[in-house]
Design an enzyme around this catalytic site. Structure first.
Site, PDB file in Angstrom:
ATOM      1  N   SER A 167      -0.925   2.981   6.245  1.00  0.00           N
ATOM      2  CA  SER A 167      -0.984   3.630   7.895  1.00  0.00           C
ATOM      3  C   SER A 167       0.389   3.715   8.458  1.00  0.00           C
ATOM      4  CB  SER A 167      -2.006   3.071   8.624  1.00  0.00           C
ATOM      5  OG  SER A 167      -1.860   1.549   8.848  1.00  0.00           O
ATOM      6  N   ASN A 210       1.025  -1.191  -0.035  1.00  0.00           N
ATOM      7  CA  ASN A 210       0.026  -0.099   0.117  1.00  0.00           C
ATOM      8  C   ASN A 210       0.712   1.307   0.067  1.00  0.00           C
ATOM      9  OD1 ASN A 210      -2.360  -1.402   0.005  1.00  0.00           O
ATOM     10  ND2 ASN A 210      -2.246  -1.745   2.435  1.00  0.00           N
ATOM     11  N   HIS A 268       6.552  -1.652   3.683  1.00  0.00           N
ATOM     12  CA  HIS A 268       6.324  -3.003   3.966  1.00  0.00           C
ATOM     13  C   HIS A 268       5.531  -3.808   3.003  1.00  0.00           C
ATOM     14  CE1 HIS A 268       3.404  -0.361   5.485  1.00  0.00           C
ATOM     15  NE2 HIS A 268       2.394  -1.196   5.279  1.00  0.00           N
TER      16      HIS A 268
END
Ligand code: 5GP
Ligand code: ZN
Length: 115
Positions: free
Chosen positions: A96, A88, A101
Site C-alpha cells: 500500500s 509485499n 519497506h
C-alpha cells in the site's frame, strides 16, 4: 530520484511527518508501524526512494543487505527468538506504500502459511 516529495516514507526520512524511529544509519531508517500486527512490528526502509524491494535490489544489493542486517540487529536487541521479515511487492500482494519497506514482525507466535 533520491527522495520523492509526494511519498510518505520519504517524508518520514526527512522528519516532515512524525514516526517512532528505532534506528537509522546512512542506508536505512527503521520505525514502528502505525498499525502494528504484533508486539514488534517495525518497518525498515532505504534512505533513497524506490517503489519496491526488486527496484532497490537493482539499484543497490548493498542496501538490501543493510535492510536485512538492521532487521536482524533489532530482533537480537529485543531478544526475539524468531521473527518474520516480509516484503509485499505490488498491490495484489498487499503493498500500500510504494517506497520499499521490510516488515519486521515478532514477539508473538506466527502462523504459517500467512493469509
Ligand atoms: P504495505 O501494506 O505497503 O506492505 O505496508 C505499509 C505499512 O505502512 C502498513 O503496515 C501501514 O500500517 C504502515 N504505514 C502506513 N502509513 C504509515 C505512516 O504514516 N507511519 C507509519 N509509522 N506507518 C505507516
Ligand atoms: Zn519514498
Amino acid at each position: 530520484m533520491t527522495l520523492d516529495p509526494e511519498c510518505i516514507f520519504c517524508k518520514i526520512i526527512e522528519g516532515q511527518i512524525p514516526a517512532e524511529i528505532i534506528y537509522r544509519n546512512e542506508n536505512v531508517v527503521a520505525f514502528n508501524d502505525l498499525n502494528p500486527q504484533a508486539p514488534t512490528h517495525i518497518l525498515i526502509i532505504p534512505t533513497l526512494h524506490a517503489e519496491n524491494a526488486a527496484a532497490i535490489s537493482a539499484i543497490s544489493p548493498t542496501i538490501i543487505a543493510a535492510m536485512h542486517r538492521a532487521a536482524d540487529a533489532i530482533a537480537a536487541e529485543r531478544g526475539l527468538t524468531g521473527y518474520r521479515s516480509v516484503f509485499n511487492t505490488g498491490a495484489d500482494a498487499g503493498q500500500s506504500v510504494f517506497h520499499a519497506h521490510l516488515h519486521l514482525i515478532g514477539g508473538r507466535g506466527l502462523a504459517w502459511p500467512p493469509g
